[in-house]
Structures are given as C-alpha cells and as structure tokens.
Design an enzyme around this catalytic site. Structure first.
Site, PDB file in Angstrom:
ATOM      1  N   CYS A   1      29.221 -31.550   1.133  1.00 50.87           N
ATOM      2  CA  CYS A   1      29.487 -32.840   0.293  1.00 50.87           C
ATOM      3  C   CYS A   1      29.085 -34.046   0.509  1.00 50.87           C
ATOM      4  O   CYS A   1      28.781 -34.357   1.719  1.00 50.87           O
ATOM      5  CB  CYS A   1      31.118 -32.717   0.228  1.00 50.87           C
ATOM      6  SG  CYS A   1      32.053 -33.737   1.386  1.00 50.87           S
TER       7      CYS A   1
ATOM      8  N   ASP B   1      44.545 -22.961 -10.519  1.00 44.94           N
ATOM      9  CA  ASP B   1      44.546 -24.141 -10.642  1.00 44.94           C
ATOM     10  C   ASP B   1      45.616 -24.823  -9.649  1.00 44.94           C
ATOM     11  O   ASP B   1      46.669 -24.074  -9.504  1.00 44.94           O
ATOM     12  CB  ASP B   1      44.883 -24.874 -12.025  1.00 44.94           C
ATOM     13  CG  ASP B   1      46.394 -25.023 -12.625  1.00 44.94           C
ATOM     14  OD1 ASP B   1      47.020 -25.913 -12.444  1.00 44.94           O
ATOM     15  OD2 ASP B   1      46.736 -23.649 -12.919  1.00 44.94           O
TER      16      ASP B   1
ATOM     17  N   PHE C   1      55.564 -25.993 -18.307  1.00 43.25           N
ATOM     18  CA  PHE C   1      56.019 -26.333 -16.874  1.00 43.25           C
ATOM     19  C   PHE C   1      56.688 -27.725 -16.903  1.00 43.25           C
ATOM     20  O   PHE C   1      57.601 -28.183 -16.173  1.00 43.25           O
ATOM     21  CB  PHE C   1      54.974 -26.153 -16.078  1.00 43.25           C
ATOM     22  CG  PHE C   1      55.213 -26.420 -14.740  1.00 43.25           C
ATOM     23  CD1 PHE C   1      55.753 -25.427 -13.816  1.00 43.25           C
ATOM     24  CD2 PHE C   1      54.948 -27.626 -14.054  1.00 43.25           C
ATOM     25  CE1 PHE C   1      56.249 -25.823 -12.464  1.00 43.25           C
ATOM     26  CE2 PHE C   1      55.263 -27.828 -12.784  1.00 43.25           C
ATOM     27  CZ  PHE C   1      55.776 -26.946 -11.850  1.00 43.25           C
TER      28      PHE C   1
ATOM     29  N   ASP D   1      47.322 -26.542 -20.219  1.00 42.82           N
ATOM     30  CA  ASP D   1      48.618 -25.867 -20.283  1.00 42.82           C
ATOM     31  C   ASP D   1      49.315 -26.466 -21.566  1.00 42.82           C
ATOM     32  O   ASP D   1      49.066 -27.290 -21.825  1.00 42.82           O
ATOM     33  CB  ASP D   1      49.186 -26.126 -18.813  1.00 42.82           C
ATOM     34  CG  ASP D   1      49.488 -27.406 -18.507  1.00 42.82           C
ATOM     35  OD1 ASP D   1      49.302 -28.657 -19.415  1.00 42.82           O
ATOM     36  OD2 ASP D   1      50.180 -27.925 -17.404  1.00 42.82           O
TER      37      ASP D   1
ATOM     38  N   CYS E   1      30.222 -28.483   5.764  1.00 40.54           N
ATOM     39  CA  CYS E   1      30.337 -28.799   4.528  1.00 40.54           C
ATOM     40  C   CYS E   1      29.347 -29.944   3.657  1.00 40.54           C
ATOM     41  O   CYS E   1      28.511 -30.376   4.677  1.00 40.54           O
ATOM     42  CB  CYS E   1      31.779 -29.680   4.312  1.00 40.54           C
ATOM     43  SG  CYS E   1      32.196 -30.160   2.564  1.00 40.54           S
TER      44      CYS E   1
ATOM     45  N   HIS F   1      35.610 -34.514  -0.833  1.00 41.32           N
ATOM     46  CA  HIS F   1      35.500 -33.452   0.105  1.00 41.32           C
ATOM     47  C   HIS F   1      36.620 -32.246  -0.238  1.00 41.32           C
ATOM     48  O   HIS F   1      35.974 -31.109  -0.267  1.00 41.32           O
ATOM     49  CB  HIS F   1      36.011 -33.978   1.512  1.00 41.32           C
ATOM     50  CG  HIS F   1      35.953 -32.778   2.298  1.00 41.32           C
ATOM     51  ND1 HIS F   1      34.946 -32.032   3.003  1.00 41.32           N
ATOM     52  CD2 HIS F   1      37.218 -32.167   2.841  1.00 41.32           C
ATOM     53  CE1 HIS F   1      35.386 -31.149   3.760  1.00 41.32           C
ATOM     54  NE2 HIS F   1      36.745 -31.301   3.891  1.00 41.32           N
TER      55      HIS F   1
END
Length: 380
Positions: A304, A264, A93, A89, A302, A333
C-alpha cells in the site's frame, strides 16, 4: 446482477458478481461508506486498495442529505463519484441500534430522528423507495435485527415479522420496476430451528442473494460458526451469500470456510482511526511508545501507499499529534490489508489449497485454528 460460481474447495466458494457497473470477484470484502464516503478517503484511493464494491447506509443517507438532494445528482454513485457497484443496507440494523428511541410495530418502525428529534417512520416500502432513489446495485430487504441475547419466543416473533416484511419489500421492489438485485436477510437468532424457517420462507419468496443477519451482535464466536454451518447448506448454491457486519480478519476466513461470499464491516476503517493497524502477523497499536523511533515500514509484505512511503515512527508521530493525515494513511493501509487478505483467499481456493491457507494464516497471527464441523453438508 449475475452470480457465477467457478469452483469450491471444501465449503469455500470462488466466483464473481457481474453488474453493469463492473465485476466483483468473490469472496469479497466491502468497505463501509456510511454517509456516502469511506471516512477520509477519495473514491480513487478506495479503488486503489483493491475494493470493487462499497456499502452505503440507507438510514443515514435518508436523514442526511435526504432523497431530494440525492435525486438532484442522479443517484448515490453520482453524488459520491464512485463508479463501481454499491450495496445499501435497509436501515434495519440502525433502527435496532436506536434502542428505546424506537417502537417496532407491524407496519414499520416509529422513532425520533437522532439528528433533530422529529418523529419519523420507516417501513419496508419506504426502505425500498429510498434505496431505489439511491440507485443501489444491491438492495437489502427491511428487517428487524434480532438482538442478542433473545429468548426463543422473542426470536421467533422477530423472525416471523421479518419474513412478513420481506414479502412487503419484495412487492414494493417489484412495483418500482427496480432492475437491480434484491437480497433477503435470514434471521432467527442463535436458534437453528428458527433459522430453518427463515431460510425456507425467504427462498419461497425468491431473492437474488441471501444475507445472514443477526450475527456479530454479541453472541459467542462458537454460536456464529454453528449458525453459519447450519444455514449455509440451505441457501441455493447459485445465489451469493452475504454475512452482514463481519468482521475481524479471522471472521472473514471463518466465514469463507463455511461458504460465505460477501462481507462488510467498519472495523478496518474505525480501527485505523484509533491507531489499530492490521499486519501480516497480527495487530499493531501504532500509538504505543515502542514505535516512537522505529524506522521500519509498517508491514514489509504490504504494497500500500502507506507502507511504501512511511515509517512506523512517522505514523506514531501523526497519531500522537491527532493529525488527519495519520487517520488517512492508517485507513489506506487497513483497507489494503483486507483486500490483500481476500485476494489471498481467492487464490488459495483457485489453487485448491484453501485449508492449507487457513492453517498458514492462523500460524502467522499466532492463534489456534477454530474447529470446523466436518459433518456439515458442503456449500456447493
């Protein structure tokens, strides 16, 4: 960068971004590596979650370690050892977030370094130079993030200055002979007529992709959805669309419903460090006492590293003891949850059942499906 649009399902789009450093399947979520690191994670661990592109922060990397240190290593990829593409970016911001510490003028922004208090200046040209040194695969123009709430006159003046800064960003980017991608940022607050002017002006300048900025800054969700539905059809269909700084899992789903390709947010990583974990049926606050003796896995759906190896009780224990490992396991996670969600979204679009997926998603988390303005033009 080359963008390929494979297919659409309603407003949702399925495609990919092709870079020399790799391919990014879209819709995509980009983990945030503000200081050249996704907090607590090695690049290999981030990649293992399914992430194909990261976000870096121009403003913070400019202040620390600075351009000269970066150039000693080559660029940001070499510095942090991330092999894939990076979007940075522009710093707009972060300047907006400084509040009273900054003065916005036509030439740029004067402010005091939040680290040591010295006076510094950031302009569209300087932002392009910093991002060039960072080796960013996607460079963002320098803009002013219009605050919420803002009246129409303030939002108009802010948007018009951002358009002028967009032209200056484009000019300096070209002067540097930067061969990577440059994205414009659509501003205009919650005012549709101002967003119209911003989109038209940016498309006339010409960019490789277009971001929707100035949302997720405190406005009601209904306003975010309304602006996306209004702006999306005006963005060229052959260019990627990026919703900046968003957001919750529901926000990703709603963004895709309205034609967004890229997202994002710090939410999965920040929430992980605070013990708020995203699971198939909602959110778990792992520090709550009810998890103290829970031997079950965090999320049975999951795959992970955390879910395959540790119980909720262990994660609760680590959180209560403020152990660094707890923050790391939680982050692994949450990032994997976000990447699995994006993979589900992509598969649903591929199979022309995205709206069915939307209803399944909201049923899982126990929330109603937000309305979609069916009269809006399709984003294809």
């Amino acid at each position: 960068m080359k963008y390929e649009l494979d297919k659409t399902d309603g407003h949702a789009r399925r495609g990919r971004l092709k870079f020399e450093r790799g391919v990014v399947e879209t819709p995509a979520f980009m983990p945030v590596g503000t200081y050249g690191t996704v907090k607590g994670m090695t690049p290999e661990e981030v990649e293992a979650t399914g992430a194909q592109i990261l976000l870096g922060n121009t403003f913070h990397l400019w202040l620390r370690p600075g351009q000269e240190i970066m150039k000693l290593h080559g660029d940001l990829h070499d510095f942090m050892q991330w092999k894939g593409p990076i979007l940075t970016d522009s710093g707009g911001f972060q300047v907006f977030s400084l509040g009273a510490m900054r003065k916005i003028k036509e030439e740029g922004v004067h402010f005091r370094n939040p680290i040591n208090g010295e006076k510094i200046f950031l302009s569209p040209e300087k932002s392009m130079e910093i991002q060039y040194d960072l080796g960013s695969d996607i460079v963002m123009i320098f803009d002013e993030c219009t605050p919420y709430p803002s009246d129409w006159d303030y939002a108009k003046n802010s948007m018009e200055m951002s358009l002028r800064w967009a032209k200056r960003s484009r000019q300096r980017f070209d002067e540097l002979n930067n061969k990577n991608a440059l994205f414009g940022i659509i501003q205009g607050g919650v005012y549709e007529d101002l967003r119209d002017i911003s989109v038209k002006g940016l498309v006339e300048i010409g960019f490789d992709g277009y971001a929707v900025g100035g949302l997720a800054v405190g406005e009601p969700k209904e306003d975010m959805h309304r602006i996306l539905e209004h702006v999306c059809p005006q963005i060229p269909a052959d260019k990627p669309r990026y919703l900046m700084g968003v957001g919750k899992p529901e926000d990703l789903v709603e963004g895709v419903r309205r034609g967004i390709d890229m997202f994002d947010c710090v939410m999965p990583t920040r929430n992980a460090r605070n013990g708020h974990l995203f699971v198939t049926n909602g959110v778990i606050k792992i520090r709550n006492a009810k998890h103290r003796s829970d031997t079950s896995t965090l999320d049975e759906h999951c795959d992970c590293y955390t879910c395959k190896n540790y119980s909720r009780a262990y994660l609760h224990h680590l959180d209560r003891c403020n152990e660094i490992l707890g923050a790391r396991l939680n982050t692994i996670h949450n990032l994997r949850y976000y990447q699995r969600l994006m993979a589900e979204i992509r598969q649903a679009i591929d199979e022309s059942r995205f709206e069915d997926f939307v209803h399944e998603f909201y049923e899982r988390i126990g929330k109603p499906v937000p309305p979609l303005n069916s009269s809006a033009s399709k984003c294809d």
